[in-house]
Enzyme design. Sequence first.
Site, PDB file in Angstrom:
ATOM      1  N   TYR A 157       0.579  -1.154  -0.101  1.00 32.85           N
ATOM      2  CA  TYR A 157       0.289  -0.002  -0.276  1.00 32.85           C
ATOM      3  C   TYR A 157       1.085   1.249   0.039  1.00 32.85           C
ATOM      4  O   TYR A 157       0.727   2.160  -0.695  1.00 32.85           O
ATOM      5  CB  TYR A 157      -0.762  -0.047   1.255  1.00 32.85           C
ATOM      6  CG  TYR A 157      -1.919   1.180   1.466  1.00 32.85           C
ATOM      7  CD1 TYR A 157      -3.119   0.856   0.528  1.00 32.85           C
ATOM      8  CD2 TYR A 157      -1.585   2.096   2.259  1.00 32.85           C
ATOM      9  CE1 TYR A 157      -4.093   2.185   0.600  1.00 32.85           C
ATOM     10  CE2 TYR A 157      -2.646   3.170   2.378  1.00 32.85           C
ATOM     11  CZ  TYR A 157      -3.976   3.030   1.428  1.00 32.85           C
ATOM     12  OH  TYR A 157      -4.769   4.194   1.552  1.00 32.85           O
ATOM     13  N   LYS A 161       0.769   3.887  -2.879  1.00 30.32           N
ATOM     14  CA  LYS A 161       0.338   5.341  -2.792  1.00 30.32           C
ATOM     15  C   LYS A 161       1.391   6.191  -2.836  1.00 30.32           C
ATOM     16  O   LYS A 161       1.219   7.409  -3.180  1.00 30.32           O
ATOM     17  CB  LYS A 161      -0.207   5.395  -0.855  1.00 30.32           C
ATOM     18  CG  LYS A 161      -1.571   4.738  -0.884  1.00 30.32           C
ATOM     19  CD  LYS A 161      -2.735   5.232  -1.728  1.00 30.32           C
ATOM     20  CE  LYS A 161      -4.147   4.826  -1.667  1.00 30.32           C
ATOM     21  NZ  LYS A 161      -4.970   5.491  -2.313  1.00 30.32           N
TER      22      LYS A 161
HETATM   23  P1  NDP Z   1     -13.777   1.702   1.203  1.00 26.37           P
HETATM   24  O1  NDP Z   1     -13.220   0.285   1.341  1.00 26.37           O
HETATM   25  O2  NDP Z   1     -14.862   2.281   1.887  1.00 26.37           O
HETATM   26  O3  NDP Z   1     -13.959   2.205  -0.299  1.00 26.37           O
HETATM   27  C1  NDP Z   1     -13.097   1.650  -1.352  1.00 26.37           C
HETATM   28  C2  NDP Z   1     -13.929   1.880  -2.721  1.00 26.37           C
HETATM   29  O4  NDP Z   1     -13.029   1.443  -3.601  1.00 26.37           O
HETATM   30  C3  NDP Z   1     -15.235   1.171  -2.789  1.00 26.37           C
HETATM   31  O5  NDP Z   1     -16.294   1.938  -3.419  1.00 26.37           O
HETATM   32  C4  NDP Z   1     -14.767   0.010  -3.404  1.00 26.37           C
HETATM   33  O6  NDP Z   1     -15.667  -0.563  -4.120  1.00 26.37           O
HETATM   34  C5  NDP Z   1     -13.887   0.480  -4.523  1.00 26.37           C
HETATM   35  N1  NDP Z   1     -12.923  -0.466  -5.255  1.00 26.37           N
HETATM   36  C6  NDP Z   1     -11.854  -1.465  -4.451  1.00 26.37           C
HETATM   37  N2  NDP Z   1     -11.535  -2.225  -5.382  1.00 26.37           N
HETATM   38  C7  NDP Z   1     -12.119  -1.580  -6.573  1.00 26.37           C
HETATM   39  C8  NDP Z   1     -11.828  -2.469  -7.812  1.00 26.37           C
HETATM   40  N3  NDP Z   1     -10.901  -3.135  -8.260  1.00 26.37           N
HETATM   41  N4  NDP Z   1     -12.549  -1.695  -8.723  1.00 26.37           N
HETATM   42  C9  NDP Z   1     -13.221  -0.532  -8.716  1.00 26.37           C
HETATM   43  N5  NDP Z   1     -13.493  -0.218  -7.633  1.00 26.37           N
HETATM   44  C10 NDP Z   1     -12.743  -0.721  -6.394  1.00 26.37           C
HETATM   45  O7  NDP Z   1     -12.435   2.762   1.463  1.00 26.37           O
HETATM   46  P2  NDP Z   1     -12.181   4.250   1.637  1.00 26.37           P
HETATM   47  O8  NDP Z   1     -13.350   5.061   1.336  1.00 26.37           O
HETATM   48  O9  NDP Z   1     -11.469   4.419   3.200  1.00 26.37           O
HETATM   49  O10 NDP Z   1     -11.151   4.555   0.801  1.00 26.37           O
HETATM   50  C11 NDP Z   1     -11.221   5.316  -0.439  1.00 26.37           C
HETATM   51  C12 NDP Z   1      -9.784   5.740  -1.003  1.00 26.37           C
HETATM   52  O11 NDP Z   1      -9.048   6.621  -0.005  1.00 26.37           O
HETATM   53  C13 NDP Z   1      -8.867   4.638  -1.255  1.00 26.37           C
HETATM   54  O12 NDP Z   1      -7.996   4.890  -2.183  1.00 26.37           O
HETATM   55  C14 NDP Z   1      -7.965   4.540   0.097  1.00 26.37           C
HETATM   56  O13 NDP Z   1      -6.753   3.874  -0.049  1.00 26.37           O
HETATM   57  C15 NDP Z   1      -8.087   6.133   0.517  1.00 26.37           C
HETATM   58  N6  NDP Z   1      -7.536   6.439   1.718  1.00 26.37           N
HETATM   59  C16 NDP Z   1      -8.555   6.078   2.929  1.00 26.37           C
HETATM   60  C17 NDP Z   1      -8.135   6.502   4.075  1.00 26.37           C
HETATM   61  C18 NDP Z   1      -8.804   6.078   5.335  1.00 26.37           C
HETATM   62  O14 NDP Z   1      -8.491   6.465   6.172  1.00 26.37           O
HETATM   63  N7  NDP Z   1     -10.075   5.677   5.239  1.00 26.37           N
HETATM   64  C19 NDP Z   1      -7.100   7.364   4.350  1.00 26.37           C
HETATM   65  C20 NDP Z   1      -6.036   7.509   3.382  1.00 26.37           C
HETATM   66  C21 NDP Z   1      -6.344   7.136   2.110  1.00 26.37           C
HETATM   67  P3  NDP Z   1     -16.190  -2.388  -4.701  1.00 26.37           P
HETATM   68  O15 NDP Z   1     -15.367  -3.196  -3.447  1.00 26.37           O
HETATM   69  O16 NDP Z   1     -17.518  -2.366  -4.458  1.00 26.37           O
HETATM   70  O17 NDP Z   1     -15.585  -2.313  -5.749  1.00 26.37           O
END
Ligand code: NDP
Length: 255
Positions: A157, A161
């Site tokens: 990760y 990132k």
């Molecule tokens: P969630 O797990 O709640 O959301 C992740 C989203 O990505 C979901 O909608 C998921 O949908 C989608 N996703 C995952 N794999 C795929 C794929 N192969 N194709 C299409 N869509 C995909 O996580 P967050 O909302 O927390 O994370 C959102 C972003 O923010 C990410 O990039 C994460 O790394 C980043 N982030 C989050 C932090 C946090 O504290 N939460 C901190 C820093 C960064 P589905 O599985 O249905 O495809």
Amino acid sequence: MTLFDLTGKVALVTGGGRGLGRGMAFALAQAGADVAVTSRTKSQLEETAKAIEALGRRAFAVTCDVTQPESIEKTVKAVLDRFGRLDILVNAAGVNKRTPSLEVTPELWDLIVDTNLKGTFFCCQAAAKVMKEQGGGKIINIGSLASEIGLPRRVPYTAAKSGVLGLTKALAVEWASYNICINAIGPGYYRTEMTEPLFADKEWTKKLLARIPMKRAGLPEDLAGAVIFLASKASDYVTGQIIYVDGGFLAGWLD
Ligand code: NDP
């Protein structure tokens, strides 16, 4: 204020079905944009689309697996068929799994790097082909604290990132002549499905909150200002940058 007004703009938000992606999709719609949301889970996308339509904007729920470049191409085409243009891309699809580095398998590496890094690149590429023809656009990638610092047990990760920040800078230079601004947002710790296993641990949460100068975890709406700024005219001379929205986490060490 017109500087931040997104009326008439079309946005595509990956990972838009839940968590931070959903929050940013909603924020763009509040600022006036019509929004397409994509991920692999149709039901979550439809729910987000409904919430956007309730604001009086057009919304489109389209499934996509960002690890598959052909799925991305199809999704961008579907957005064009539906809305006729694409002005804003937010790459929020992401995945993470805490694992000691000695136990990381090639499959886990590929899952994390393909989703967060390869997926982000090919979404940028597919959108930029359209934006170049349109005369410009705004791309917002989602980095992390791991774009800046090393997170133990999250090495794939961290690599992905950090790579997101690198590609954001390189593409900013390459695509400036197409009038495409490409920047990143680096969220700190937010409570979402991705981080729920961490926040379920009360001791861990207590230690984390003590480490954050603002003494709280982020909420999806904390990203609204940064994403609207980077999607709007207000940031027309800003490219290749990352804005950390982390309650002060990276600003220094609390002693
Ligand atoms: P969630 O797990 O709640 O959301 C992740 C989203 O990505 C979901 O909608 C998921 O949908 C989608 N996703 C995952 N794999 C795929 C794929 N192969 N194709 C299409 N869509 C995909 O996580 P967050 O909302 O927390 O994370 C959102 C972003 O923010 C990410 O990039 C994460 O790394 C980043 N982030 C989050 C932090 C946090 O504290 N939460 C901190 C820093 C960064 P589905 O599985 O249905 O495809």
